[in-house]
Motif scaffolding. Structure first.
Motif, PDB file in Angstrom:
ATOM      1  N   TRP A   1      -5.526  -2.393  -3.732  1.00 58.82           N
ATOM      2  CA  TRP A   1      -4.427  -3.229  -3.218  1.00 58.82           C
ATOM      3  C   TRP A   1      -3.323  -2.400  -2.585  1.00 58.82           C
ATOM      4  CZ3 TRP A   1      -3.680  -7.412  -7.622  1.00 58.82           C
ATOM      5  CH2 TRP A   1      -4.916  -8.045  -7.845  1.00 58.82           C
ATOM      6  N   GLY A   2      -3.111  -1.216  -3.127  1.00 59.06           N
ATOM      7  CA  GLY A   2      -2.053  -0.348  -2.591  1.00 59.06           C
ATOM      8  C   GLY A   2      -2.399   0.233  -1.233  1.00 59.06           C
ATOM      9  N   LYS A   3      -3.658   0.079  -0.805  1.00 61.02           N
ATOM     10  CA  LYS A   3      -4.061   0.602   0.494  1.00 61.02           C
ATOM     11  C   LYS A   3      -3.803  -0.401   1.618  1.00 61.02           C
ATOM     12  CE  LYS A   3      -6.664   4.220   0.886  1.00 61.02           C
ATOM     13  NZ  LYS A   3      -6.237   5.517   1.485  1.00 61.02           N
TER      14      LYS A   3
ATOM     15  N   GLN B   1       4.705   4.245  -4.002  1.00 65.48           N
ATOM     16  CA  GLN B   1       5.436   4.585  -2.790  1.00 65.48           C
ATOM     17  C   GLN B   1       6.512   5.599  -3.140  1.00 65.48           C
ATOM     18  OE1 GLN B   1       2.949   2.346  -1.129  1.00 65.48           O
ATOM     19  NE2 GLN B   1       4.566   2.997   0.258  1.00 65.48           N
TER      20      GLN B   1
ATOM     21  N   SER C   1      -1.056   2.795  -7.661  1.00 64.68           N
ATOM     22  CA  SER C   1      -0.594   3.795  -6.696  1.00 64.68           C
ATOM     23  C   SER C   1       0.921   3.620  -6.539  1.00 64.68           C
ATOM     24  CB  SER C   1      -1.318   3.642  -5.354  1.00 64.68           C
ATOM     25  OG  SER C   1      -1.000   2.405  -4.744  1.00 64.68           O
TER      26      SER C   1
ATOM     27  N   ARG D   1      -0.971  -9.120   0.841  1.00 61.96           N
ATOM     28  CA  ARG D   1      -1.453  -7.760   0.595  1.00 61.96           C
ATOM     29  C   ARG D   1      -2.645  -7.769  -0.364  1.00 61.96           C
ATOM     30  NH1 ARG D   1       2.421  -3.144  -2.183  1.00 61.96           N
ATOM     31  NH2 ARG D   1       1.495  -1.481  -0.999  1.00 61.96           N
ATOM     32  N   ARG D   2      -2.500  -8.522  -1.430  1.00 64.38           N
ATOM     33  CA  ARG D   2      -3.560  -8.578  -2.437  1.00 64.38           C
ATOM     34  C   ARG D   2      -4.813  -9.257  -1.876  1.00 64.38           C
ATOM     35  NH1 ARG D   2      -5.313 -13.506  -4.596  1.00 64.38           N
ATOM     36  NH2 ARG D   2      -3.165 -14.125  -5.029  1.00 64.38           N
TER      37      ARG D   2
ATOM     38  N   ASP E   1       5.371  -2.219   1.570  1.00 58.82           N
ATOM     39  CA  ASP E   1       5.521  -0.834   1.130  1.00 58.82           C
ATOM     40  C   ASP E   1       6.950  -0.530   0.703  1.00 58.82           C
ATOM     41  OD1 ASP E   1       2.953  -0.022   1.433  1.00 58.82           O
ATOM     42  OD2 ASP E   1       3.392   1.605   2.822  1.00 58.82           O
TER      43      ASP E   1
ATOM     44  N   ASP F   1      -1.679  -1.635  -7.750  1.00 63.80           N
ATOM     45  CA  ASP F   1      -2.938  -1.019  -8.174  1.00 63.80           C
ATOM     46  C   ASP F   1      -2.716   0.337  -8.845  1.00 63.80           C
ATOM     47  OD1 ASP F   1      -2.089   0.417  -6.021  1.00 63.80           O
ATOM     48  OD2 ASP F   1      -4.002   0.396  -4.955  1.00 63.80           O
TER      49      ASP F   1
ATOM     50  N   HIS G   1       3.641 -10.324   0.153  1.00 66.78           N
ATOM     51  CA  HIS G   1       3.166  -9.582  -1.021  1.00 66.78           C
ATOM     52  C   HIS G   1       1.850 -10.151  -1.554  1.00 66.78           C
ATOM     53  CE1 HIS G   1       6.169  -6.496  -1.906  1.00 66.78           C
ATOM     54  NE2 HIS G   1       7.069  -7.327  -1.414  1.00 66.78           N
TER      55      HIS G   1
END
Lengths: 779, 779
Positions: free
Chosen positions: A246-248, B488, B486, A235-236, A528, B484, A232
């Motif tokens: 970050w969510g991408k 899931q 967004s 990811r950042r 995710d 961010d 996690h």
């Protein structure tokens, strides 16, 4: 307790033995491109130009990417939770590939090709022109050179990442305190030890090398499957490095073959992600070699501490001082936090009657980047503190066991938000002394002569559990009831080989009443999907995530019992209220009588398929932890020193740990075995050596860099002092890192006992021993 | 509405075009074994013995498994939710491999080998000795033979899976009603049509063939990665077949290249799972060929209906009767439910003044197993009802449009728990008639002569949305806020090519206020992780799962707003109450003024990392649906019939659908295009033909089994009557299956209009047309 405290077989035992457990490299798609990194052959300077034209011509090469191509973004790599406050954020001091070279082996270009051979050929054809600067591979040498080139001018002009001092009081000054002590006690009644101790640059030596593969998934997410302790957080970091939301970014963590802190940093995952993006999202596999791992990933900090200590001749520790120069290599990574932790533990390990000063510098140098390694600065803290103690004892003629009993930190110790909610240190010492035969052997080993001598030594430590309240401690857990009354346990915390999944499964069983064979833990994390958790570090998971599992389990059980009350067709439940119910051994039971009311199998099938009351029972819960409890312990060792050969034979060794409740005693013991083995390396054989002029490593491979093997390992004895800690989910506290703290120093102190020589430079290699014994005319 | 009703690009458009979307076969591990199935070469009988000794000797063969080796367990294959009541459970009538052979191509053995070549070689070396029984490939022939061998003696002694009758009233009897009508109206004022209609055996012809690979995962779970519409149901079926706890099975569904109902059955997944278990849990890949798919998976039911209808000469429909013999092939699969649905729709499509009888037999035969196919018995129902209507109109000289307007079901129709919450059928008919130029062309096409004639026809349908209240409708949805802002979206419902993920994304955006570009739907289902949902069938997902997404979104938004209120540092939120807040375009806003108060990006980063109030915001919700709303519509078609060649050229075709709100109009239109194309096949070219004596297929391949290609497709015109249905999450109702119902019959009716010949056997192939025209002396 029903399921905790039992030595269950590891949940992944069969999978790992049969090869069924899949690691990152096992999972890479068969059509993945291969990426390799070109590393600098100088340790300090600039890449002036690069000619990749010949490399690009190699058949099979997909692309050659250099430090001139990467995004102009500097990013931090440390596996710390993000902070919303800028001042608490990690230092962003590197790019994906660096034009400004700060260490031998810095990353300056990468090749992506269809296969390994094309990749290797292309790498060799890249021509690099450098501008070179003078090299400093250790903190003191860097600080002493006032003209040293500044490595990170955006951050500091003096190459010092941070300089702090923990004093016992604001006005503490060693020299003044000493002057006053002389006045009070008379100089003849005091003992002072002044010395310098150096600790080694250590490679984590996890079996599975850093490996990842990256691709752009069907959702357009940059996806990295990686051997990482911190999916996690990763990811950042990857998103920051690529400068995308970050969510991408999506990080997936399969099984891992060890991390020991090296994988608590983002290593090559951000570069891997970027290379895939540059190749149209095609999968790109980036496997790092052992040589690259040793030099280009992370190491334990070599520290260099100036020490002073004052005691009375009747064995009272008056004051101590440490001025520690910590070599951080080319990049900040974890910044000052490791050196600061070292300083804190040095300060807190003893009750200094008149005070203590623990000053620390962390310095950028032209060396491999130092960062997290198992026990995070505490082995160095104890190397300083516990060699000092034995030197005081030698000088004062004290028994080291008794001196420690009199002066070591007590149950009232409290520092930086941590305290002893349970205190077992002195009990550990008693057990260790008893088991090793301390008194008898100390007597027996007096007045030895001859080339082979026996000695007995000890070393103590304390250790914080997790990182609160200094850093954020948070964990979310999700539980899902399956259609047959079994359950899924989904966590963001990571099994990295340490056995976390087995401990979590037992904690889950305890809190839910569902037996461990019906608890299916999902070992792979996917950012995710998987609940958020900061990951495996700081001996935090069984404490923080464990507590979160407990809390989520209580909620899950409540939901199950609530559902049971809707099952009107079950006569056994008639008239029951929610407070009457519990779950035990896969049944909803009467809380008081344990009478079985309805099986979870029947309940779950009904819940899934009932027309009347249809519910897919799940629970999810975020739990944060703000407490921090000290674990502690000690190691006792009995050695035989072969002085002409410089060999230390361990005849007996025992570690005793105060770690609260043991979730799984067999795994706890194995954890200690592993830590002791690792400490043997620190104590006797492991050291990555650099040429101080060029920064080039002399031993960047496992032939010349010596880790202990099974052949080198004595019979590790382990004991525990079990006290239920009120802050641990089920009374447990830190055990992941502590075992690797004390053994090395206990060995050093045993050699001192055997030979009278107190070595102050780790590891105690044959070369160092023979050199010293020769110097002293002993051989 | 902000996000619904927009023709967003498919969320998987780029992934599918670039090959980034991964299907089951793409994902199989490179070391997977290959499995293939040996099929019987007789259609009815017993395997007496099998000699596998030579097969086992082939190098590379891992194992040969026969019908003598499989567990002695019969299991059901239908993709229906489980019922806790035994009487509602599906028929368990097959084993993994069958000693008792019931159809040509029955599964009698399987080979597992290291590669395809070894597998094929071994298959050929298996020697089988059979005992043969007489063969019946259709329902009537089976029922007529009183000595026919019983196929499933555990279930029925007469080979009848079920026999039901839906009557308009308990006492309805066609002959009596007719007698009474003659008395009342006089025989001369009545028209009667008596005829028989036959519908074809159709192959689903999805592009991606059934494929799966199975392995035992690290948790010891039997894991099947499969191209299936029903991962959660599949889990249960596989567990039943292997006789293991349901929670010990894990099904993963990647992207799918079409299913059309064939993948609403467990096909080879249970066998695949068992083969992996037999091979020590090693991955085993089982890819089914097109030939196997056509014969050995599932087909649409061929139905054979005896029809009668009575109307008055002034155009009032008095009563109808259908006695339908539905050929179900060797195994029950979905049992009687498809034939029953056919019977229901036949019954409900018209308002029969004096009543209706719809009687149905579903019969086990020695033919390929019939089961779910897009529109689940309704194309057949409409083939019966809507050819009958046009035959009445011809006989009575009625305009088929006007006759339907007068007699078709109205807004008060209600049956089996379904009703018209919104009624658009007549409006659809009006639009269709207008667009095709009905009145003008009916007039224009009168009294044609010569070899090439034009005709115009129409066909109506009604269609239930989802399967409640007859079967369970339940769906759970999970939402996760990313760091961010967004999110899931995790569902158990399945994207199988139809565009569900795009519709779900828009529904999610609508309910959460998070824009679709920030909604990341997880397209792959994993029963260990993904919330429970019964899957893709019954045109249920946008209705049932869509509603669940809406409900979960409301909860998710509430949690976000509640978090916002804890952000004391945000001055814009000061004094706000939960009822003041909403989420709109990725901001928490003032519900009334839409003033932006805090961005979700800031909110989520704070929620993840705040020390004060730390929460990983997720929401999960189970929603069950007990309503069922009829969708409806019609197709109008203008054809040119080349009588000497037997060719039907479609000059114009339009389908008009009453499907409630359109979530995504472009995708809705594409859905109708696909359905129309499929119905062209049913109407004009597709039919799997068996040798009635041997049960052997004549055309088990796509050269000889003719599906329409782009070259055969006219310009499909589509119109919608949009009315917001009060039971649909956002006013939507069924659209997945309905488009494939009406076009075939509209074509048949247009041919009737052009030539005067009412064909009663589908498809209307050139051979049938030429044969009939010759018979009638027209060519």
């Amino acid at each position: 307790m029903d399921y905790i405290g039992k030595s269950n077989l590891r949940v992944d035992a069969y999978a790992k033995v049969t090869g069924n457990a899949k690691y990152s490299a096992d999972l890479a798609p068969r059509d993945a491109y291969i990426a390799k990194v070109l590393h600098s052959t100088i340790a300090n300077g600039e890449v002036v130009s690069m000619d990749v034209s010949e490399a690009k011509k190699v058949p099979g090469v997909i692309g050659v990417f250099t430090c001139f191509d990467v995004p102009d973004v500097e990013f931090p790599t440390a596996g710390h939770p993000w902070s919303v406050e800028e001042s608490h954020q990690d230092i962003a001091d590197r790019k994906l590939l660096n034009k400004r070279v700060r260490l031998y082996g810095d990353d300056i270009a990468a090749v992506v090709a269809e296969d390994n051979v094309a990749c290797d050929r292309a790498l060799k054809l890249i021509k690099v022109e450098y501008k070179e600067y003078p090299v400093h591979t250790d903190a003191r040498s860097m600080l002493n050179d006032k003209d040293a080139p500044v490595l990170h001018p955006n951050w500091r002009k003096d190459n010092i990442i941070a300089h702090t001092a923990f004093n016992s009081s604001e006005y503490f000054n060693y020299d003044e305190v000493k002057k006053n002590a002389i006045t009070k006690y008379g100089e003849e009644n005091l003992i002072e030890v002044v010395k310098n101790v150096k600790t080694p640059r250590i490679s984590h030596s996890h079996i599975e090398l850093p490996v990842s593969y990256a691709y752009v998934d069907a959702n357009g997410k940059v996806t990295v499957v990686a051997s990482t302790q911190i999916p996690h957080i990763g990811r950042r970091v990857i998103a920051q490095a690529l400068n995308i939301p970050w969510g991408k970014v999506r990080v997936i963590k399969p099984y891992i073959g060890g991390g020991f802190g090296n994988k608590q940093d983002m290593l090559y995952e951000p570069l891997n992600a970027w290379l895939s993006v540059k190749c149209g999202g095609h999968p790109v596999l980036l496997e790092i070699s052992r040589e690259e791992t040793i030099v280009c990933t992370r190491t334990r900090h070599p520290m260099d501490g100036d020490l002073r200590a004052l005691a009375t001749k009747d064995g009272r520790l008056l004051c101590r001082e440490l001025i520690n120069y910590s070599t951080n290599g080319g990049y900040a990574a974890h910044g000052h936090s490791i050196t600061a932790k070292c300083a804190g533990i040095f300060k807190n390990l003893y009750r200094d009657e008149l005070g203590v000063r623990s000053e620390a510098y962390t310095v950028w140098t032209n060396a491999p980047t130092s960062a997290a390694m198992r026990a995070y600065g505490v082995p160095q803290a104890v190397s300083f503190a516990e060699t000092l103690t034995d030197d005081i004892c030698v000088k004062g003629g004290f028994d080291p066991y008794k001196f420690r009993m009199d002066n070591i930190c007590d149950e009232n110790t409290s520092a930086g938000g941590a305290m002893f909610y349970t205190y077992g240190l002195k009990k550990c010492m008693e057990i260790g002394a008893e088991k090793i035969g301390w008194t008898k052997k100390r007597e027996e080993y007096k007045n030895q002569t001859g080339p082979i001598r026996r000695g007995i030594g000890m070393c103590c430590f304390i250790y914080q559990t997790a990182v609160a309240p200094i850093a954020l401690e948070t964990s979310t857990v999700r539980m899902i009831l399956n259609q047959d009354g079994s359950m899924q346990l989904s966590i963001g915390a990571t099994e990295i080989g340490q056995g976390a999944d087995t401990a979590f499964t037992q904690i889950c069983a305890e809190s839910t009443g569902i037996s461990p064979d019906k608890v299916f833990i999902m070992s792979s994390q996917d950012t995710d999907v998987t609940p958020f958790d900061t990951g495996a570090y700081g001996s935090r998971q069984t404490y923080v995530t464990g507590n979160s599992i407990k809390e989520c389990g209580i909620l899950f059980k409540k939901k199950i019992c609530e559902y049971a009350l809707t099952m009107e067709e079950e006569k056994s439940l008639a008239g029951k209220k929610i407070d009457d119910l519990d779950v035990f051994e896969n049944y909803v039971v009467d809380k008081n009588t344990k009478e079985k009311l309805v099986s979870l199998e029947k309940l779950s099938t009904t819940a899934f398929y009932s027309f009347k009351h249809n519910q897919h029972i799940t629970a999810e819960k975020t739990t944060d932890i703000t407490t921090n409890t000290f674990a502690s312990g000690c190691t006792f060792v009995d050695v035989e020193v072969d002085m002409p050969l410089g060999i230390i034979n361990i005849k007996d060794i025992i570690s005793v740990h105060d770690s609260g409740t043991l979730i799984n005693p067999a795994l706890a013991t194995a954890q200690v075995h592993g830590g002791m083995s690792m400490s043997l390396g620190y104590g006797m054989s492991e050291e990555l050596i650099l040429d101080p002029k060029t920064g080039k490593p002399y031993n960047d491979n496992l032939l010349e860099y010596k880790i202990p093997t099974a052949m080198d390992s004595p019979d590790f004895k382990v004991e525990f002092v079990v006290m239920k800690d009120p802050t641990g989910g089920y009374g447990n506290k830190a055990l992941g890192e502590p075992p690797t703290v004390a053994p090395a120093v206990a060995i050093r102190n045993a050699v001192l006992n055997a030979t009278g020589i107190g070595f102050n430079e780790f590891p105690l290699t044959a070369q160092r021993l023979v050199h010293e014994f020769k110097e002293k005319g002993m051989i």
